[in-house]
Design a protein around this motif. Structure first.
Motif, PDB file in Angstrom:
ATOM      1  N   CYS B 189      28.917 -15.944  40.854  1.00  0.00           N
ATOM      2  CA  CYS B 189      28.384 -15.564  42.162  1.00  0.00           C
ATOM      3  C   CYS B 189      29.398 -14.817  43.017  1.00  0.00           C
ATOM      4  O   CYS B 189      29.122 -14.511  44.176  1.00  0.00           O
ATOM      5  N   SER B 190      30.575 -14.523  42.455  1.00  0.00           N
ATOM      6  CA  SER B 190      31.625 -13.983  43.325  1.00  0.00           C
ATOM      7  C   SER B 190      31.283 -12.589  43.842  1.00  0.00           C
ATOM      8  O   SER B 190      31.827 -12.153  44.846  1.00  0.00           O
ATOM      9  N   ALA B 191      30.370 -11.885  43.167  1.00  0.00           N
ATOM     10  CA  ALA B 191      30.011 -10.551  43.654  1.00  0.00           C
ATOM     11  C   ALA B 191      28.754 -10.592  44.525  1.00  0.00           C
ATOM     12  O   ALA B 191      28.262  -9.552  44.939  1.00  0.00           O
ATOM     13  N   LEU B 192      28.239 -11.783  44.785  1.00  0.00           N
ATOM     14  CA  LEU B 192      26.939 -11.886  45.455  1.00  0.00           C
ATOM     15  C   LEU B 192      27.069 -12.402  46.891  1.00  0.00           C
ATOM     16  O   LEU B 192      28.034 -13.094  47.237  1.00  0.00           O
ATOM     17  N   ASP B 193      26.075 -12.087  47.699  1.00  0.00           N
ATOM     18  CA  ASP B 193      26.081 -12.603  49.067  1.00  0.00           C
ATOM     19  C   ASP B 193      25.579 -14.056  49.072  1.00  0.00           C
ATOM     20  O   ASP B 193      25.068 -14.550  48.069  1.00  0.00           O
ATOM     21  N   PRO B 194      25.729 -14.771  50.200  1.00  0.00           N
ATOM     22  CA  PRO B 194      25.411 -16.209  50.224  1.00  0.00           C
ATOM     23  C   PRO B 194      23.976 -16.535  49.829  1.00  0.00           C
ATOM     24  O   PRO B 194      23.739 -17.532  49.127  1.00  0.00           O
ATOM     25  N   ILE B 215      30.846 -23.979  34.659  1.00  0.00           N
ATOM     26  CA  ILE B 215      31.026 -22.901  35.627  1.00  0.00           C
ATOM     27  C   ILE B 215      32.424 -22.954  36.219  1.00  0.00           C
ATOM     28  O   ILE B 215      32.922 -24.017  36.594  1.00  0.00           O
ATOM     29  N   VAL B 216      33.066 -21.798  36.235  1.00  0.00           N
ATOM     30  CA  VAL B 216      34.352 -21.658  36.914  1.00  0.00           C
ATOM     31  C   VAL B 216      34.056 -21.089  38.291  1.00  0.00           C
ATOM     32  O   VAL B 216      33.295 -20.129  38.406  1.00  0.00           O
ATOM     33  N   THR B 217      34.586 -21.695  39.303  1.00  0.00           N
ATOM     34  CA  THR B 217      34.299 -21.168  40.632  1.00  0.00           C
ATOM     35  C   THR B 217      35.489 -21.313  41.573  1.00  0.00           C
ATOM     36  O   THR B 217      36.293 -22.231  41.473  1.00  0.00           O
ATOM     37  N   HIS B 218      35.580 -20.339  42.454  1.00  0.00           N
ATOM     38  CA  HIS B 218      36.585 -20.361  43.503  1.00  0.00           C
ATOM     39  C   HIS B 218      36.081 -21.138  44.704  1.00  0.00           C
ATOM     40  O   HIS B 218      36.834 -21.507  45.591  1.00  0.00           O
ATOM     41  N   ASN B 219      34.760 -21.301  44.694  1.00  0.00           N
ATOM     42  CA  ASN B 219      34.083 -21.757  45.879  1.00  0.00           C
ATOM     43  C   ASN B 219      33.853 -23.261  45.754  1.00  0.00           C
ATOM     44  O   ASN B 219      33.036 -23.724  44.976  1.00  0.00           O
TER      45      ASN B 219
END
Lengths: 283, 265
Positions: B189-194, B215-219
């Motif tokens: 989802c890093s390229a997507l809006d909320p 899933i790897v996530t920064h968020n």
């Protein structure tokens, strides 16, 4: 101070503009002269008849056919070889000394003067391999000459396909070769085609490489096999301009015009394909 | 409601492990990117890997479908078991491994082909479907990512003209056509809006019914919202791994605590 900078800029602009115009002018001039002096010669007979009366009359059909044969022959050898080696260099080879040497050699191959290719072709194909002066020998010589063009443009086309296409394809379980086949090559195809067409126009226009390997001074008939000699437009132009006395200016320029149109239209096709490709490309 | 589920989860703990690593180490040349990672990931759950940039979470993900093979100078030691099979084995069939363990990338990366062609890419390559079944595969895959209603009349549209969210959904659909068991998602989802992110997360909940998702996530919020289990990684080590709820409410390790409370990262 500000005024000065403005004036300097203006002078620079004018100089740059003049330089550009000076580059374009000769091109326009060449095309203009050739069209003006040559287009009277262009008749159906000129394009479809064989030369008569010591090439002072008749047409240039054998030379046109010979040039087409040579271009096709060149592509038969150069296209697969060039594209396959470019695929190897881009997709498979590791970055080591050998690969770098190969790449250096290819760049150098592009810088070799064309008469040297001619001499090489004479030594290898005509004499050593005993093909004689023939379409086969000429095509092989031209093929070696255009290989760097095809390899370089193919390499660039392959490099411009995003890495992510390869990753996705591999992550979907495709093998490396399937990846190249289905998710790299199709997207590189227009770029490769551009290289092919550049190679065509180079092969069609060169004189020196065919001088010793295939070109016939005069042939009253069309070549029957790949072991026959052939006439070719660039060499024919050289012959009627310098070797045969009293050829009319019209015929000489007409021949030049035909050659020019063949080469330019190949280039034009290349440009159209490339611009379509650029529009398509959104990644 | 929550109690029976967690009991159920505990019961599955041993039996339903689908991915297990033991003392997994990975080196890029001299640099050690993974250090003794031991993890057990449950089937049909969502496992989130969090941690600061360069902590090795993406690297870990890419060892699971052996995408790290593509990088020169990578050395791996330890064991990676997927369905009990050691995938580091030289004998392993990479094609079937990658069909089993699919990957969704950080940036949506559809091929510049039509929507239908994107989905049929893998079935065509693997020759797993007859031509007459192609429309059915397209429909099935698009339905499972909730794109069917939008695109059933526009299957020949170039995928690059889709919105980023739709592109990412399409990439998932393309992946589902190989019938994987495990979906690896590298910051999907890093390229997507909320809003698009939220909808992708909802989709992940639906996909969880049939697939194991890592899933790897920064968020961190995303990890908290979407996952069942969470692993926190730091400098190549798996610092802490457990139920998402516990990790975010009661972390055992000080470093985990510092990270999720936003003291670094």
């Amino acid at each position: 101070m500000r005024h000065n900078a403005y004036q300097t800029q203006k002078i620079a602009f004018v100089l740059l503009f003049i330089a550009t115009v000076l580059v374009v002018l000769p091109v326009i001039f060449i095309v203009f002269i050739i069209v003006q002096k040559g287009w009277h010669a262009i008749t159906w007979e000129f394009l479809t008849a064989i030369p008569k009366n010591g090439m002072r009359e008749g047409g240039i059909f054998p030379a046109i056919v010979g040039t087409v044969y040579l271009v096709v022959g060149t592509l038969i050898f150069a296209l697969p070889l060039g594209v396959l080696s470019a695929i190897y260099l881009t997709e498979y080879s590791k970055d080591n000394l050998l690969t770098r040497l190969i790449k250096l050699a290819i760049i150098n191959l592009a810088g070799v003067p064309s008469v040297v290719y001619g001499l090489f072709g004479l030594g290898i194909f005509v004499i050593f391999l005993k093909f004689g002066s023939s379409i086969l020998a000429g095509s092989l010589t031209l093929a070696i000459m255009v290989l760097p063009i095809i390899i370089t443009t193919t390499k660039e086309a392959l490099d411009s396909v995003p890495q992510s296409f390869r990753e996705v394809s591999l992550s979907l379980g495709a093998s490396k070769w399937q990846t190249i086949q289905y998710s790299v090559l199709p997207h590189a195809l227009p770029g490769i085609l551009t290289g092919v067409i550049l190679a065509i126009s180079r092969a069609a226009g060169e004189t020196a490489p065919i001088l010793f390997t295939v070109a016939a001074f005069y042939l009253p008939h069309l070549p029957q096999s790949i072991f026959d000699q052939a006439m070719a437009l660039p060499y024919h132009l050289y012959v009627i301009s310098t070797q045969v006395p009293n050829v009319s200016v019209e015929i000489r320029y007409g021949t030049a015009l035909v050659l020019l149109v063949m080469v330019l239209s190949a280039n034009f096709v290349a440009i159209v394909i490339r611009s379509k490709f650029r529009k398509m490309k959104k990644w | 409601m929550l109690v029976p589920m967690s009991i159920q989860n505990n019961e599955r703990k041993q039996a339903d492990v689908i991915v297990q690593t033991r003392e997994l180490n990975l080196f890029y040349g001299d640099f050690q990117a993974l250090k003794d990672v031991d993890i057990a990931i449950r089937e049909k759950s969502i496992t989130a890997l969090i941690g600061p940039s360069g902590c090795g979470k993406s690297t870990f993900l890419r060892t699971l479908n052996r995408m790290n093979d593509l990088i020169e100078g990578v050395k791996i030691t330890g064991e990676i078991l997927i369905d009990g099979m050691n995938i580091r084995d030289e004998q392993i069939d990479l094609v079937s491994l990658r069909k089993k363990v699919g990957m969704v990338f950080q940036r949506p990366n559809p091929f510049p082909l039509s929507v239908a062609e994107n989905i049929l890419f893998a079935p065509k390559i693997h020759k797993t479907a007859q031509r007459k079944n192609h429309p059915m595969i397209v429909e099935e895959c698009l339905k499972s990512v909730l794109l069917w209603d939008d695109f059933k009349d526009r299957l020949d549209m170039n995928a690059l003209n889709l919105s980023l969210e739709q592109q990412q959904r399409l990439c998932m659909a393309r992946l589902l056509s190989v019938k994987p068991d495990i979906l690896l998602m590298d910051e999907p989802c890093s390229a997507l809006d909320p809003i698009a992110t939220e909808r992708i997360e909802e989709l992940m909940w639906i996909l969880k019914e049939n697939y194991t998702i890592i899933i790897v996530t920064h968020n961190m919020q995303q990890a908290a919202r979407v996952s069942d289990d969470t692993g926190f990684m730091l400098l190549g080590e798996l610092i802490e791994f457990g139920k998402t709820k516990r990790i975010f409410t009661n972390p055992q390790d000080q470093r985990t605590n510092d990270y999720i409370t936003g003291r670094f990262g």
